[in-house]
Design a protein around this motif. Structure first.
Motif, PDB file in Angstrom:
ATOM      1  N   LEU A   1       0.697  -1.189   0.018  1.00 36.95           N
ATOM      2  CA  LEU A   1      -0.539   0.261  -0.049  1.00 36.95           C
ATOM      3  C   LEU A   1       0.983   1.460  -0.482  1.00 36.95           C
ATOM      4  O   LEU A   1       1.562   1.397   1.078  1.00 36.95           O
ATOM      5  CB  LEU A   1      -1.338   0.192   1.522  1.00 36.95           C
ATOM      6  CG  LEU A   1      -2.107  -1.479   1.671  1.00 36.95           C
ATOM      7  CD1 LEU A   1      -2.812  -1.314   2.496  1.00 36.95           C
ATOM      8  CD2 LEU A   1      -2.884  -1.075  -0.247  1.00 36.95           C
ATOM      9  N   ALA A   2       0.920   2.425  -0.560  1.00 40.21           N
ATOM     10  CA  ALA A   2       1.593   3.046  -1.040  1.00 40.21           C
ATOM     11  C   ALA A   2       1.296   4.672  -0.413  1.00 40.21           C
ATOM     12  O   ALA A   2       0.361   4.215  -0.346  1.00 40.21           O
ATOM     13  CB  ALA A   2       1.325   3.650  -2.335  1.00 40.21           C
ATOM     14  N   SER A   3       2.178   5.124   0.192  1.00 37.01           N
ATOM     15  CA  SER A   3       1.749   6.029   1.348  1.00 37.01           C
ATOM     16  C   SER A   3       2.085   7.416  -0.025  1.00 37.01           C
ATOM     17  O   SER A   3       3.564   7.412  -0.484  1.00 37.01           O
ATOM     18  CB  SER A   3       3.327   6.478   2.158  1.00 37.01           C
ATOM     19  OG  SER A   3       2.867   7.814   3.090  1.00 37.01           O
ATOM     20  N   MET A   4       1.386   8.480   0.166  1.00 34.19           N
ATOM     21  CA  MET A   4       1.121   9.297  -0.795  1.00 34.19           C
ATOM     22  C   MET A   4       1.569  10.304   0.460  1.00 34.19           C
ATOM     23  O   MET A   4       2.512  11.566   0.310  1.00 34.19           O
ATOM     24  CB  MET A   4      -0.559   9.227  -1.036  1.00 34.19           C
ATOM     25  CG  MET A   4      -0.492   8.686  -2.204  1.00 34.19           C
ATOM     26  SD  MET A   4      -2.327   9.533  -3.518  1.00 34.19           S
ATOM     27  CE  MET A   4      -1.322  10.919  -4.168  1.00 34.19           C
ATOM     28  N   THR A   5       0.990  10.447   1.867  1.00 39.58           N
ATOM     29  CA  THR A   5       1.368  11.917   2.610  1.00 39.58           C
ATOM     30  C   THR A   5       1.207  10.625   4.340  1.00 39.58           C
ATOM     31  O   THR A   5       1.349   9.356   4.238  1.00 39.58           O
ATOM     32  CB  THR A   5       0.192  12.346   3.025  1.00 39.58           C
ATOM     33  OG1 THR A   5      -0.672  11.428   3.986  1.00 39.58           O
ATOM     34  CG2 THR A   5      -0.333  13.099   1.267  1.00 39.58           C
TER      35      THR A   5
END
Length: 255
Positions: free
Chosen positions: A163-167
């Protein structure tokens, strides 16, 4: 503007009765429901049946159900629908009401794609574009769409996936995401607080098609400087109404 034709209006009243119950009705039931003379009811039923808008139920003498002609008309209507165009129109209505940025998005794999967008009228606003693609778990529209999936389909889209992190506020733990999706299912509204943009919060609601399936989500986004619990509740109501209006345009009848 021309006058309404009573006989035509009564014929449509009869057809609309079939939207409720088990989908079959008898002449006496129609007569009682619409307070029509029995002769009028029989004449209208005979006409509608002759044009294949109604057909007798073989195993239930004296009862009728919708005929193939209604299906053909509904199918033609569905063919002419354009989710992006209808979404843009509804997004405009919502944005005109609240002055904030409104998006309509669809789910593709584990991402969302924005198919409609109307900008905020404020100088300080969210910067985005129709056609943009983002990780679904980082957005309110995406979480709304993920929460609407059957469990096996949800597993297929997120199981074993990083699960990518954008913030710093993005959800990256699968267990935390599943817990968030469970809360969204209970509430019927998805929220996102600075998870895709450190300066923006959003609320989203589901958009359903004629079968009741969730096909898109509509969100309202605002900078955190204009966000508060009261504003969130207000925007959540507008998102829910906008999503319901768009669902209606897509042929959804509601519960």
């Amino acid at each position: 503007m021309g006058r309404l034709v009573p006989a035509v209006a009564r014929a449509f009243d009869i057809l609309e009765l079939f939207l409720h119950g088990d989908g079959t009705l008898s002449a006496p039931e129609i007569t009682r429901a619409l307070q029509l003379p029995r002769t009028t009811t029989h004449e209208l039923l005979t006409t509608l049946a002759a044009r294949s808008y109604l057909v007798p139920v073989p195993e239930q003498p004296g009862r009728y159900r919708l005929g193939v002609r209604t299906y053909q008309l509904g199918s033609r209507y569905a063919e002419q629908l354009d989710l992006a165009a209808e979404g843009q129109a509804v997004a405009r209505e919502v944005a005109d009401t609240c002055g904030e940025t409104v998006h309509v998005a669809i789910l593709e794999d584990a991402d969302v794609i924005y198919i409609a967008k109307v900008d905020s009228t404020h100088a300080v606003r969210m910067v985005s574009a129709a056609g943009r693609r983002l990780p679904a778990h980082c957005t309110s529209v995406g979480k709304m769409l993920l929460a609407s999936l059957p469990e096996p389909e949800l597993d297929a889209r997120i199981a074993g996936r990083e699960l990518a992190s954008m913030t710093p506020n993005s959800i990256t733990d699968p267990a935390a995401l599943r817990a968030a999706l469970a809360r969204i299912r209970e509430r019927g509204i998805a929220t996102e607080h600075r998870e895709s943009n450190p300066d923006v919060s959003c609320v989203a609601a589901p958009v359903r098609d004629t079968s009741g399936r969730v096909v898109a989500a509509l969100s309202v986004s605002a900078p955190v400087i204009r966000w508060s619990p009261e504003r969130e509740a207000e925007l959540a109501g507008l998102a829910a109404k906008g999503a319901a209006d768009l669902s209606l345009r897509l042929g959804h009848r509601g519960r």
